[in-house]
Scaffold this motif. Structure first.
Motif, mmCIF file in Angstrom:
data_model
loop_
_atom_site.group_PDB
_atom_site.id
_atom_site.type_symbol
_atom_site.label_atom_id
_atom_site.label_comp_id
_atom_site.label_asym_id
_atom_site.label_seq_id
_atom_site.Cartn_x
_atom_site.Cartn_y
_atom_site.Cartn_z
ATOM 1 N N MET A 35 0.831 -1.203 0.000
ATOM 2 C CA MET A 35 0.000 0.000 0.000
ATOM 3 C C MET A 35 0.866 1.254 0.000
ATOM 4 N N ILE A 36 1.899 1.272 0.840
ATOM 5 C CA ILE A 36 2.801 2.424 0.904
ATOM 6 C C ILE A 36 3.430 2.686 -0.461
ATOM 7 N N GLU A 37 3.937 1.629 -1.081
ATOM 8 C CA GLU A 37 4.592 1.796 -2.379
ATOM 9 C C GLU A 37 3.619 2.335 -3.416
ATOM 10 N N GLY A 38 2.364 1.888 -3.366
ATOM 11 C CA GLY A 38 1.372 2.395 -4.304
ATOM 12 C C GLY A 38 1.137 3.890 -4.138
ATOM 13 N N CYS A 39 1.024 4.343 -2.896
ATOM 14 C CA CYS A 39 0.823 5.779 -2.637
ATOM 15 C C CYS A 39 2.040 6.588 -3.066
ATOM 16 N N VAL A 40 3.225 6.056 -2.800
ATOM 17 C CA VAL A 40 4.459 6.760 -3.160
ATOM 18 C C VAL A 40 4.574 6.891 -4.674
ATOM 19 N N THR A 41 4.380 5.788 -5.379
ATOM 20 C CA THR A 41 4.508 5.793 -6.839
ATOM 21 C C THR A 41 3.468 6.700 -7.485
ATOM 22 N N LYS A 42 2.250 6.678 -6.973
ATOM 23 C CA LYS A 42 1.172 7.508 -7.520
ATOM 24 C C LYS A 42 1.523 8.989 -7.460
ATOM 25 N N HIS A 43 2.335 9.377 -6.491
ATOM 26 C CA HIS A 43 2.695 10.785 -6.317
ATOM 27 C C HIS A 43 4.142 11.056 -6.731
ATOM 28 N N SER A 44 4.599 10.318 -7.738
ATOM 29 C CA SER A 44 5.896 10.565 -8.391
ATOM 30 C C SER A 44 7.093 10.322 -7.488
ATOM 31 N N GLY A 45 6.900 9.506 -6.448
ATOM 32 C CA GLY A 45 7.996 9.227 -5.538
ATOM 33 C C GLY A 45 8.671 7.902 -5.826
ATOM 34 N N GLN A 46 9.724 7.640 -5.074
ATOM 35 C CA GLN A 46 10.474 6.387 -5.183
ATOM 36 C C GLN A 46 10.607 5.778 -3.798
ATOM 37 N N LEU A 47 10.114 4.548 -3.642
ATOM 38 C CA LEU A 47 10.322 3.822 -2.391
ATOM 39 C C LEU A 47 11.763 3.327 -2.382
ATOM 40 N N VAL A 48 12.579 3.913 -1.524
ATOM 41 C CA VAL A 48 14.001 3.583 -1.501
ATOM 42 C C VAL A 48 14.238 2.247 -0.819
ATOM 43 N N LYS A 49 13.625 2.061 0.350
ATOM 44 C CA LYS A 49 13.814 0.807 1.075
ATOM 45 C C LYS A 49 12.787 0.701 2.186
ATOM 46 N N SER A 50 12.556 -0.541 2.589
ATOM 47 C CA SER A 50 11.741 -0.792 3.769
ATOM 48 C C SER A 50 12.675 -1.174 4.905
ATOM 49 N N LEU A 51 12.336 -0.718 6.096
ATOM 50 C CA LEU A 51 13.163 -0.927 7.272
ATOM 51 C C LEU A 51 12.318 -1.659 8.305
ATOM 52 N N GLY A 52 12.246 -2.987 8.198
ATOM 53 C CA GLY A 52 11.332 -3.732 9.053
ATOM 54 C C GLY A 52 9.910 -3.427 8.635
ATOM 55 N N ASP A 53 9.152 -2.741 9.508
ATOM 56 C CA ASP A 53 7.800 -2.325 9.145
ATOM 57 C C ASP A 53 7.751 -0.839 8.805
ATOM 58 N N GLY A 54 8.911 -0.203 8.641
ATOM 59 C CA GLY A 54 8.976 1.195 8.240
ATOM 60 C C GLY A 54 9.486 1.330 6.821
ATOM 61 N N THR A 55 9.374 2.546 6.276
ATOM 62 C CA THR A 55 9.832 2.782 4.909
ATOM 63 C C THR A 55 10.543 4.122 4.808
ATOM 64 N N MET A 56 11.388 4.224 3.781
ATOM 65 C CA MET A 56 12.010 5.489 3.394
ATOM 66 C C MET A 56 11.725 5.711 1.918
ATOM 67 N N SER A 57 11.204 6.896 1.594
ATOM 68 C CA SER A 57 10.909 7.254 0.206
ATOM 69 C C SER A 57 11.465 8.639 -0.086
ATOM 70 N N VAL A 58 11.665 8.931 -1.366
ATOM 71 C CA VAL A 58 12.104 10.266 -1.775
ATOM 72 C C VAL A 58 11.176 10.776 -2.870
ATOM 73 N N PHE A 59 11.052 12.113 -2.920
ATOM 74 C CA PHE A 59 10.144 12.757 -3.866
ATOM 75 C C PHE A 59 10.829 13.963 -4.495
ATOM 76 N N PRO A 60 10.464 14.278 -5.739
ATOM 77 C CA PRO A 60 11.105 15.404 -6.421
ATOM 78 C C PRO A 60 10.672 16.763 -5.887
ATOM 79 N N SER A 61 9.578 16.823 -5.138
ATOM 80 C CA SER A 61 9.143 18.095 -4.561
ATOM 81 C C SER A 61 8.475 17.845 -3.221
ATOM 82 N N ALA A 62 8.459 18.895 -2.399
ATOM 83 C CA ALA A 62 7.818 18.780 -1.090
ATOM 84 C C ALA A 62 6.311 18.604 -1.231
ATOM 85 N N THR A 63 5.732 19.234 -2.243
ATOM 86 C CA THR A 63 4.277 19.162 -2.420
ATOM 87 C C THR A 63 3.812 17.733 -2.655
ATOM 88 N N VAL A 64 4.431 17.037 -3.607
ATOM 89 C CA VAL A 64 3.983 15.667 -3.885
ATOM 90 C C VAL A 64 4.322 14.734 -2.721
#
Length: 324
Positions: A195-224
């Motif tokens: 679910m997290i990856e779907g939300c991230v991808t939909k808003h032009s982001g990249q899921l960098v990695k999952s950390l156990g039950d947490g995640t780190m993602s990056v986005f090209p802008s603060a708005t998205v």
């Protein structure tokens, strides 16, 4: 030469079962996870705590029963590796015991061996971290400096980008995992990460990695990035999955070092700290991220000036309102 050791989610789960057995004072579960070898060894935090073999297996439950009840037992770090019939895990846990209101940061090393097709603990070492200045009279910096250089300077084809980093983390995950069991909890976490990856991808982001039950993602802008964070919270709020998961989210914007598919630097570290101070179902953002998005699309509460672990000074942190 290829590295024979690979990450081991299975050993992480075995280690967590042992910690849970200790917390619940379940002597049978503890003994079932111990090796039958005469070379079994345990080292505790007190100077005289060194046990082995049958005396350890027979006396372990009584030893932990002497300890006060656990009020808080929070995992702050955990990883495990295996190769063939051997493996090891390192864990850090913040533990608060009845009668002592100050949490203590414990560190554990577990060495495993395979016996009759099941992983068993052959060695366990526990310690309480203290500054080197207290024990050696000096602070050692060389390894910290080398680690920092290795994570940035020695990476191939590194370059910098201005991005917004977002961390997510399931709150109270240790209790949920203990209640549901490893298999059920793993299934829930996998669905959550999808679910997290779907939300991230939909808003032009990249899921960098999952950390156990947490995640780190990056986005090209603060708005998205904030739109994605809101989408995550809103998706969880609309869901009917049991148990209902509660997530804390943190966001920060700035220059990061980018190598391959990973991102490094103080911006990443600060984002993790912002997420750590967020409450259940909250989105907290740094002042830099708040400034980047303006006021047109988002609503924020009044900022708080707070310290962030490992970072100097006070930091302005804003709470993003996401309920519609």
């Amino acid at each position: 030469m290829s590295d024979p050791f690979t990450p081991s989610p299975e050993l992480e789960a075995v280690a967590r079962r042992f910690f849970r057995a200790v917390r619940q004072r379940d002597g049978k579960a503890m003994r079932n996870l111990l090796s039958r070898s005469a070379k079994l060894r345990f080292i505790g935090t007190a100077p005289n705590e060194r046990w082995s073999g049958n005396s350890l297996r027979d006396g372990l439950e009584a030893h932990f029963n002497e300890a006060p009840a656990f009020l808080v037992d929070e995992e702050t770090h955990g990883e495990a590796f295996e190769a063939g019939d051997i493996g090891w895990a390192i864990f850090e846990r913040s533990i608060e015991l009845q009668g002592n209101p100050i949490p203590v940061d414990f560190r554990f090393t577990l060495i495993f061996t395979m016996e009759d097709g099941a992983w068993k603990i052959l060695h366990r070492h526990a310690s309480v971290g203290k500054p080197n200045a207290d024990t050696h009279g000096v602070e050692h910096r060389a390894l910290d400096e080398l680690a920092a250089l290795a994570s940035i300077s020695d990476l191939p084809e590194t370059h910098t980008d201005i991005v917004t980093v977002v961390f997510t983390d399931i709150t109270d995950s240790t209790t949920l995992a203990a209640t549901l069991g490893d298999r059920r909890w793993t299934e829930i976490v996998q669905r959550h990460l999808t679910m997290i990856e779907g939300c991230v991808t939909k808003h032009s982001g990249q899921l960098v990695k999952s950390l156990g039950d947490g995640t780190m993602s990056v986005f090209p802008s603060a708005t998205v990035a904030l739109q994605a964070a809101m989408s995550i919270q809103q998706t969880l709020a609309r869901g009917h999955q049991e148990p209902r998961l509660s997530v804390r989210i943190g966001a920060h914007t700035g220059d990061v070092v980018h190598s391959g598919k990973d991102f490094f630097g103080t911006v990443v570290n600060k984002t993790a700290r912002v997420a750590a101070i967020s409450g259940p179902d909250e989105i907290r953002v740094s002042h830099a991220t708040r400034t980047m998005v303006g006021t047109a699309k988002f609503t924020f509460t009044e900022p708080l000036s707070v310290p962030l672990k490992g970072l100097d000074g006070e930091h302005l942190i804003h709470k993003l309102e996401w309920q519609t």
